[in-house]
Design an enzyme around this catalytic site. Structure first.
Site, PDB file in Angstrom:
ATOM      1  N   HIS A  19       0.851  -1.189   0.000  1.00 33.89           N
ATOM      2  CA  HIS A  19       0.000   0.000   0.000  1.00 33.89           C
ATOM      3  C   HIS A  19       0.888   1.240   0.000  1.00 33.89           C
ATOM      4  O   HIS A  19       2.070   1.177   0.356  1.00 33.89           O
ATOM      5  CB  HIS A  19      -0.909   0.000   1.225  1.00 33.89           C
ATOM      6  CG  HIS A  19      -2.063  -0.933   1.092  1.00 33.89           C
ATOM      7  ND1 HIS A  19      -2.648  -1.540   2.167  1.00 33.89           N
ATOM      8  CD2 HIS A  19      -2.756  -1.353  -0.001  1.00 33.89           C
ATOM      9  CE1 HIS A  19      -3.653  -2.298   1.755  1.00 33.89           C
ATOM     10  NE2 HIS A  19      -3.723  -2.205   0.449  1.00 33.89           N
ATOM     11  N   GLY A  66      -2.674  -1.711  -8.186  1.00 29.96           N
ATOM     12  CA  GLY A  66      -3.616  -2.532  -7.419  1.00 29.96           C
ATOM     13  C   GLY A  66      -5.057  -2.083  -7.535  1.00 29.96           C
ATOM     14  O   GLY A  66      -5.941  -2.886  -7.866  1.00 29.96           O
ATOM     15  N   ASP A  71      -4.196  -6.242  -8.244  1.00 35.62           N
ATOM     16  CA  ASP A  71      -4.394  -7.271  -7.216  1.00 35.62           C
ATOM     17  C   ASP A  71      -5.062  -8.509  -7.818  1.00 35.62           C
ATOM     18  O   ASP A  71      -4.698  -9.640  -7.504  1.00 35.62           O
ATOM     19  CB  ASP A  71      -5.247  -6.736  -6.065  1.00 35.62           C
ATOM     20  CG  ASP A  71      -4.574  -5.606  -5.301  1.00 35.62           C
ATOM     21  OD1 ASP A  71      -3.327  -5.571  -5.262  1.00 35.62           O
ATOM     22  OD2 ASP A  71      -5.294  -4.768  -4.739  1.00 35.62           O
ATOM     23  N   ASP A  91      -1.435  -1.780   4.776  1.00 39.52           N
ATOM     24  CA  ASP A  91      -1.548  -0.772   5.824  1.00 39.52           C
ATOM     25  C   ASP A  91      -2.822  -1.010   6.633  1.00 39.52           C
ATOM     26  O   ASP A  91      -3.920  -0.747   6.149  1.00 39.52           O
ATOM     27  CB  ASP A  91      -1.570   0.617   5.191  1.00 39.52           C
ATOM     28  CG  ASP A  91      -1.524   1.737   6.203  1.00 39.52           C
ATOM     29  OD1 ASP A  91      -1.657   1.466   7.410  1.00 39.52           O
ATOM     30  OD2 ASP A  91      -1.357   2.892   5.779  1.00 39.52           O
ATOM     31  N   HIS A  98      -9.851   0.186  -2.601  1.00 38.63           N
ATOM     32  CA  HIS A  98      -9.982  -1.144  -3.195  1.00 38.63           C
ATOM     33  C   HIS A  98      -9.879  -2.241  -2.133  1.00 38.63           C
ATOM     34  O   HIS A  98      -9.397  -3.339  -2.401  1.00 38.63           O
ATOM     35  CB  HIS A  98      -8.950  -1.327  -4.312  1.00 38.63           C
ATOM     36  CG  HIS A  98      -7.524  -1.316  -3.853  1.00 38.63           C
ATOM     37  ND1 HIS A  98      -6.924  -0.235  -3.265  1.00 38.63           N
ATOM     38  CD2 HIS A  98      -6.575  -2.269  -3.901  1.00 38.63           C
ATOM     39  CE1 HIS A  98      -5.675  -0.533  -2.969  1.00 38.63           C
ATOM     40  NE2 HIS A  98      -5.435  -1.767  -3.344  1.00 38.63           N
ATOM     41  N   ASP A 101     -10.788  -5.718  -3.099  1.00 39.36           N
ATOM     42  CA  ASP A 101      -9.775  -6.386  -3.922  1.00 39.36           C
ATOM     43  C   ASP A 101      -8.668  -6.974  -3.059  1.00 39.36           C
ATOM     44  O   ASP A 101      -8.175  -8.074  -3.308  1.00 39.36           O
ATOM     45  CB  ASP A 101      -9.155  -5.399  -4.923  1.00 39.36           C
ATOM     46  CG  ASP A 101     -10.181  -4.735  -5.813  1.00 39.36           C
ATOM     47  OD1 ASP A 101     -11.239  -5.343  -6.049  1.00 39.36           O
ATOM     48  OD2 ASP A 101      -9.920  -3.608  -6.265  1.00 39.36           O
ATOM     49  N   ARG A 107      -7.635 -13.730   0.385  1.00 38.14           N
ATOM     50  CA  ARG A 107      -8.459 -14.943   0.414  1.00 38.14           C
ATOM     51  C   ARG A 107      -7.942 -15.973  -0.591  1.00 38.14           C
ATOM     52  O   ARG A 107      -7.805 -17.151  -0.272  1.00 38.14           O
ATOM     53  CB  ARG A 107      -9.920 -14.599   0.107  1.00 38.14           C
ATOM     54  CG  ARG A 107     -10.815 -15.808   0.118  1.00 38.14           C
ATOM     55  CD  ARG A 107     -12.233 -15.462  -0.376  1.00 38.14           C
ATOM     56  NE  ARG A 107     -12.981 -16.675  -0.583  1.00 38.14           N
ATOM     57  CZ  ARG A 107     -12.861 -17.479  -1.649  1.00 38.14           C
ATOM     58  NH1 ARG A 107     -12.030 -17.169  -2.624  1.00 38.14           N
ATOM     59  NH2 ARG A 107     -13.575 -18.575  -1.750  1.00 38.14           N
TER      60      ARG A 107
END
Length: 152
Positions: A19, A66, A71, A91, A98, A101, A107
């Site tokens: 980030h 991203g 991402d 962060d 996002h 995302d 996940r």
């Protein structure tokens, strides 16, 4: 769920993501591990990839930013067993436009059982592991078998 084995090679495919407020931290960490990173194939999202490539003088396959889909590009490679490790300095104090995302990327890394370093400490643990310098077998869900065995 049935599982199958994926052989992770000695030369790993590593995604590097950060980030905005963590980019400098990731660059500093990567510079300390430059020699080891040079032994692997590196991938990164947009700006992070450009910063790393400039500072490390190493080739990095760069995706789009991203928030613009980078991402998801990394997530797609994970689901195709084309990435072996995700280093994602995110962060926890800053809401991201996002965030869905980011959650999806984390996940998919968990679904496909790849190691994830979310900060310097976890990255240090992973990179100090003997497994970084050797091939090893990683169990992944056998989704083909799962889909074929469904009654509908």
């Amino acid at each position: 769920m049935e599982y199958k084995t994926h052989v992770v090679p000695v030369k790993k495919c590593i995604a590097l993501v950060a980030h905005d407020k963590k980019k400098e931290e990731l660059v500093e960490w990567a510079m300390r591990h430059r020699d080891e990173l040079a032994n692997h194939q590196l991938f990164a999202t947009g700006t992070t990839g450009s910063l790393l490539e400039k500072k490390l003088s190493l080739p990095i396959k760069k995706f789009i930013s991203g928030p613009l889909g980078g991402d998801q590009q990394i997530g797609a490679l994970i689901s195709e067993s084309k990435l072996d490790l995700l280093v994602f300095f995110w962060d926890p104090f800053e809401s991201q436009p996002h965030d869905p995302d980011v959650k999806a990327l984390l996940r998919i890394a968990a679904v496909w059982n790849i190691p994830v370093a979310c900060n310097q400490s976890s990255a240090e643990f992973i990179f100090s592991s003997a497994m970084m310098g050797q091939s090893h077998e990683r169990k992944i869900p056998d989704y083909e078998h799962y889909l074929k065995s469904r009654p509908f």
